[in-house]
Design a protein around this motif. Structure first.
Motif, PDB file in Angstrom:
ATOM      1  N   ARG A  81      26.113  43.124  34.265  1.00  0.00           N
ATOM      2  CA  ARG A  81      25.094  43.433  35.221  1.00  0.00           C
ATOM      3  C   ARG A  81      25.961  42.419  37.104  1.00  0.00           C
ATOM      4  NH1 ARG A  81      24.875  37.676  36.748  1.00  0.00           N
ATOM      5  NH2 ARG A  81      24.672  36.700  34.750  1.00  0.00           N
ATOM      6  N   PRO A  82      25.583  42.990  37.898  1.00  0.00           N
ATOM      7  CA  PRO A  82      26.567  42.674  39.614  1.00  0.00           C
ATOM      8  C   PRO A  82      26.194  40.939  39.833  1.00  0.00           C
ATOM      9  CG  PRO A  82      24.603  44.400  39.615  1.00  0.00           C
ATOM     10  CD  PRO A  82      24.516  43.966  38.033  1.00  0.00           C
ATOM     11  N   SER A  83      26.938  40.205  39.964  1.00  0.00           N
ATOM     12  CA  SER A  83      26.734  39.139  40.289  1.00  0.00           C
ATOM     13  C   SER A  83      25.869  39.205  41.412  1.00  0.00           C
ATOM     14  CB  SER A  83      28.495  38.390  40.853  1.00  0.00           C
ATOM     15  OG  SER A  83      29.291  38.173  39.512  1.00  0.00           O
ATOM     16  N   ARG A  84      24.183  39.267  41.487  1.00  0.00           N
ATOM     17  CA  ARG A  84      24.082  38.835  42.315  1.00  0.00           C
ATOM     18  C   ARG A  84      23.540  37.821  43.790  1.00  0.00           C
ATOM     19  NH1 ARG A  84      22.122  43.851  43.395  1.00  0.00           N
ATOM     20  NH2 ARG A  84      21.333  45.223  41.677  1.00  0.00           N
ATOM     21  N   ALA A  85      24.014  36.783  42.878  1.00  0.00           N
ATOM     22  CA  ALA A  85      24.196  35.732  44.442  1.00  0.00           C
ATOM     23  C   ALA A  85      25.731  35.221  44.669  1.00  0.00           C
ATOM     24  CB  ALA A  85      24.308  33.639  43.662  1.00  0.00           C
ATOM     25  N   ALA A  86      27.089  36.493  44.212  1.00  0.00           N
ATOM     26  CA  ALA A  86      27.990  36.963  45.536  1.00  0.00           C
ATOM     27  C   ALA A  86      28.389  37.741  46.149  1.00  0.00           C
ATOM     28  CB  ALA A  86      28.951  36.915  44.161  1.00  0.00           C
ATOM     29  N   PRO A  87      29.242  37.496  47.323  1.00  0.00           N
ATOM     30  CA  PRO A  87      29.321  38.436  48.311  1.00  0.00           C
ATOM     31  C   PRO A  87      29.099  40.252  47.663  1.00  0.00           C
ATOM     32  CG  PRO A  87      30.931  36.300  48.993  1.00  0.00           C
ATOM     33  CD  PRO A  87      30.029  36.740  47.534  1.00  0.00           C
ATOM     34  N   PHE A  88      29.119  40.217  47.975  1.00  0.00           N
ATOM     35  CA  PHE A  88      29.279  42.345  46.957  1.00  0.00           C
ATOM     36  C   PHE A  88      28.833  42.261  46.063  1.00  0.00           C
ATOM     37  CE2 PHE A  88      32.035  41.639  51.161  1.00  0.00           C
ATOM     38  CZ  PHE A  88      31.926  41.656  51.863  1.00  0.00           C
ATOM     39  N   ASN A  89      28.270  41.148  45.353  1.00  0.00           N
ATOM     40  CA  ASN A  89      28.394  42.028  43.840  1.00  0.00           C
ATOM     41  C   ASN A  89      29.075  41.753  42.613  1.00  0.00           C
ATOM     42  OD1 ASN A  89      25.240  41.668  44.365  1.00  0.00           O
ATOM     43  ND2 ASN A  89      25.333  44.391  44.953  1.00  0.00           N
ATOM     44  N   PHE A  90      30.343  40.975  43.442  1.00  0.00           N
ATOM     45  CA  PHE A  90      31.688  40.727  42.868  1.00  0.00           C
ATOM     46  C   PHE A  90      31.509  39.929  42.222  1.00  0.00           C
ATOM     47  CE2 PHE A  90      35.891  40.186  42.889  1.00  0.00           C
ATOM     48  CZ  PHE A  90      36.334  40.902  41.897  1.00  0.00           C
ATOM     49  N   PRO A  91      32.263  39.443  41.295  1.00  0.00           N
ATOM     50  CA  PRO A  91      32.690  40.963  40.576  1.00  0.00           C
ATOM     51  C   PRO A  91      31.657  41.120  39.105  1.00  0.00           C
ATOM     52  CG  PRO A  91      33.796  38.264  39.408  1.00  0.00           C
ATOM     53  CD  PRO A  91      32.809  38.222  40.653  1.00  0.00           C
TER      54      PRO A  91
ATOM     55  N   GLY B  55      32.588  50.279  12.767  1.00  0.00           N
ATOM     56  CA  GLY B  55      31.988  51.417  12.987  1.00  0.00           C
ATOM     57  C   GLY B  55      32.625  51.809  14.786  1.00  0.00           C
ATOM     58  N   LEU B  56      31.999  50.445  15.915  1.00  0.00           N
ATOM     59  CA  LEU B  56      32.450  50.806  16.924  1.00  0.00           C
ATOM     60  C   LEU B  56      33.693  50.619  17.429  1.00  0.00           C
ATOM     61  CD1 LEU B  56      30.397  49.523  19.251  1.00  0.00           C
ATOM     62  CD2 LEU B  56      31.061  47.218  19.221  1.00  0.00           C
ATOM     63  N   LYS B  57      33.611  51.258  18.196  1.00  0.00           N
ATOM     64  CA  LYS B  57      34.992  51.486  18.649  1.00  0.00           C
ATOM     65  C   LYS B  57      35.425  50.475  20.429  1.00  0.00           C
ATOM     66  CE  LYS B  57      35.952  56.567  17.605  1.00  0.00           C
ATOM     67  NZ  LYS B  57      34.312  56.942  17.242  1.00  0.00           N
ATOM     68  N   VAL B  58      36.026  49.933  19.928  1.00  0.00           N
ATOM     69  CA  VAL B  58      36.290  48.329  21.074  1.00  0.00           C
ATOM     70  C   VAL B  58      37.473  48.444  21.626  1.00  0.00           C
ATOM     71  CG1 VAL B  58      36.892  45.910  21.166  1.00  0.00           C
ATOM     72  CG2 VAL B  58      35.339  46.955  19.230  1.00  0.00           C
ATOM     73  N   PRO B  59      37.812  49.497  23.005  1.00  0.00           N
ATOM     74  CA  PRO B  59      38.950  49.617  23.825  1.00  0.00           C
ATOM     75  C   PRO B  59      39.379  48.884  24.253  1.00  0.00           C
ATOM     76  CG  PRO B  59      36.558  49.909  24.850  1.00  0.00           C
ATOM     77  CD  PRO B  59      36.323  49.697  23.929  1.00  0.00           C
ATOM     78  N   ALA B  60      40.910  48.449  24.886  1.00  0.00           N
ATOM     79  CA  ALA B  60      41.468  47.343  24.954  1.00  0.00           C
ATOM     80  C   ALA B  60      40.909  47.266  26.448  1.00  0.00           C
ATOM     81  CB  ALA B  60      43.149  47.728  25.154  1.00  0.00           C
ATOM     82  N   ARG B  61      41.315  46.365  27.002  1.00  0.00           N
ATOM     83  CA  ARG B  61      41.082  45.883  27.919  1.00  0.00           C
ATOM     84  C   ARG B  61      42.690  45.857  29.389  1.00  0.00           C
ATOM     85  NH1 ARG B  61      38.529  39.867  30.491  1.00  0.00           N
ATOM     86  NH2 ARG B  61      38.109  40.637  32.229  1.00  0.00           N
ATOM     87  N   ALA B  62      41.951  46.747  30.879  1.00  0.00           N
ATOM     88  CA  ALA B  62      43.159  46.781  30.702  1.00  0.00           C
ATOM     89  C   ALA B  62      43.257  45.153  32.083  1.00  0.00           C
ATOM     90  CB  ALA B  62      42.988  47.894  32.045  1.00  0.00           C
ATOM     91  N   ALA B  63      44.252  45.415  32.482  1.00  0.00           N
ATOM     92  CA  ALA B  63      44.235  43.704  33.506  1.00  0.00           C
ATOM     93  C   ALA B  63      43.027  44.046  35.169  1.00  0.00           C
ATOM     94  CB  ALA B  63      45.803  43.871  34.320  1.00  0.00           C
ATOM     95  N   MET B  64      42.719  45.147  34.897  1.00  0.00           N
ATOM     96  CA  MET B  64      41.874  45.142  36.145  1.00  0.00           C
ATOM     97  C   MET B  64      40.711  45.552  36.062  1.00  0.00           C
ATOM     98  SD  MET B  64      44.037  44.141  38.660  1.00  0.00           S
ATOM     99  CE  MET B  64      42.919  44.917  40.510  1.00  0.00           C
ATOM    100  N   ASP B  65      40.362  45.427  35.050  1.00  0.00           N
ATOM    101  CA  ASP B  65      38.354  45.691  34.516  1.00  0.00           C
ATOM    102  C   ASP B  65      37.564  44.590  34.460  1.00  0.00           C
ATOM    103  OD1 ASP B  65      39.448  47.942  33.291  1.00  0.00           O
ATOM    104  OD2 ASP B  65      39.247  47.375  30.945  1.00  0.00           O
ATOM    105  N   LEU B  66      36.396  44.436  35.446  1.00  0.00           N
ATOM    106  CA  LEU B  66      35.667  43.851  35.646  1.00  0.00           C
ATOM    107  C   LEU B  66      34.670  44.032  34.991  1.00  0.00           C
ATOM    108  CD1 LEU B  66      35.711  44.497  39.853  1.00  0.00           C
ATOM    109  CD2 LEU B  66      36.953  42.719  37.753  1.00  0.00           C
ATOM    110  N   PRO B  67      33.646  43.727  34.365  1.00  0.00           N
ATOM    111  CA  PRO B  67      32.772  43.545  33.573  1.00  0.00           C
ATOM    112  C   PRO B  67      32.014  44.490  33.537  1.00  0.00           C
ATOM    113  CG  PRO B  67      32.188  41.496  34.517  1.00  0.00           C
ATOM    114  CD  PRO B  67      33.146  41.629  35.167  1.00  0.00           C
TER     115      PRO B  67
END
Length: 198
Positions: free
Chosen positions: A46-56, A174-186
């Motif tokens: 979900r977005p970060s509602r309390a943070a500017p621009f819903n980030f990160p 059977g769940l496919k769990v992809p690797a996380r890239a360095a810049m992947d946000l939630p």
């Protein structure tokens, strides 16, 4: 004039609902029916509602089980920052000192949350619940103490890593769990998880 305003509101509401439905995905990994009921695990962002621009944004995991005659229980849990400000938390992304983190209940109410809901057999569900426990519990600290003492660092031991830890417990069936890239946000990571499990 009033009818057109009502129509505009109705169209807007339908667009929001359509968007929310598009944000949801389901996968059934059950191998049998269970007389004790159904179990589901949700991987959500979900977005970060309390943070500017819903980030990160934020990632959390839901656990739901329905037992015959007992109704449904539902809980959502995430790994988040415990009291640190925005600046110290952001610096953890660039190798700064980790901040205090905690595992806590999450609100499951954001219209913009995106989830992959996975139906699983009960033993897989229980394995995922065990994986969700604070890692410090494994060395003997009580759950409450461990949950408050977990370190938190963006892209090292954050909410996405927490969700991945739980997902790995479901990967065996059977769940496919992809690797996380360095810049992947939630939201990026949950989108990758959903795409990998269509």
């Amino acid at each position: 004039m009033k009818i057109s305003n009502l129509l505009r509101c109705l169209v807007s509401a339908l667009a929001v609902l359509a968007g929310a439905v598009a944000l949801a995905a389901d996968k059934d990994l059950r191998t049998r029916t269970d007389a004790k009921g159904e179990t589901e695990i949700g991987f959500c962002s979900r977005p970060s509602r309390a943070a500017p621009f819903n980030f990160p944004g934020h990632t959390f995991v839901t656990f739901s089980e329905a037992r015959p005659g007992a109704g449904r229980t539902f809980r959502s849990v995430g790994h988040t920052v415990a009291g640190a400000g925005v600046t110290p938390t952001v610096f953890t992304y660039f190798g700064g000192k980790p901040v205090a983190g905690k595992q806590a209940e999450e609100r499951y109410t954001d219209v913009m949350q995106a989830c992959l809901t996975v139906k699983v057999d009960r033993e897989v569900y229980e394995r995922a619940v065990a994986a969700a426990r604070p890692t410090l519990t494994a060395i003997g600290l009580p759950d409450g103490v461990a949950a408050a003492a977990e370190s938190y660092a963006l892209n090292d031991n954050d909410c996405v890593d927490y969700a991945m830890r739980v997902a790995k417990a479901v990967e065996l069936v059977g769940l496919k769990v992809p690797a996380r890239a360095a810049m992947d946000l939630p939201a990026d990571y949950i989108a990758k998880l959903k795409a990998a499990n269509k």
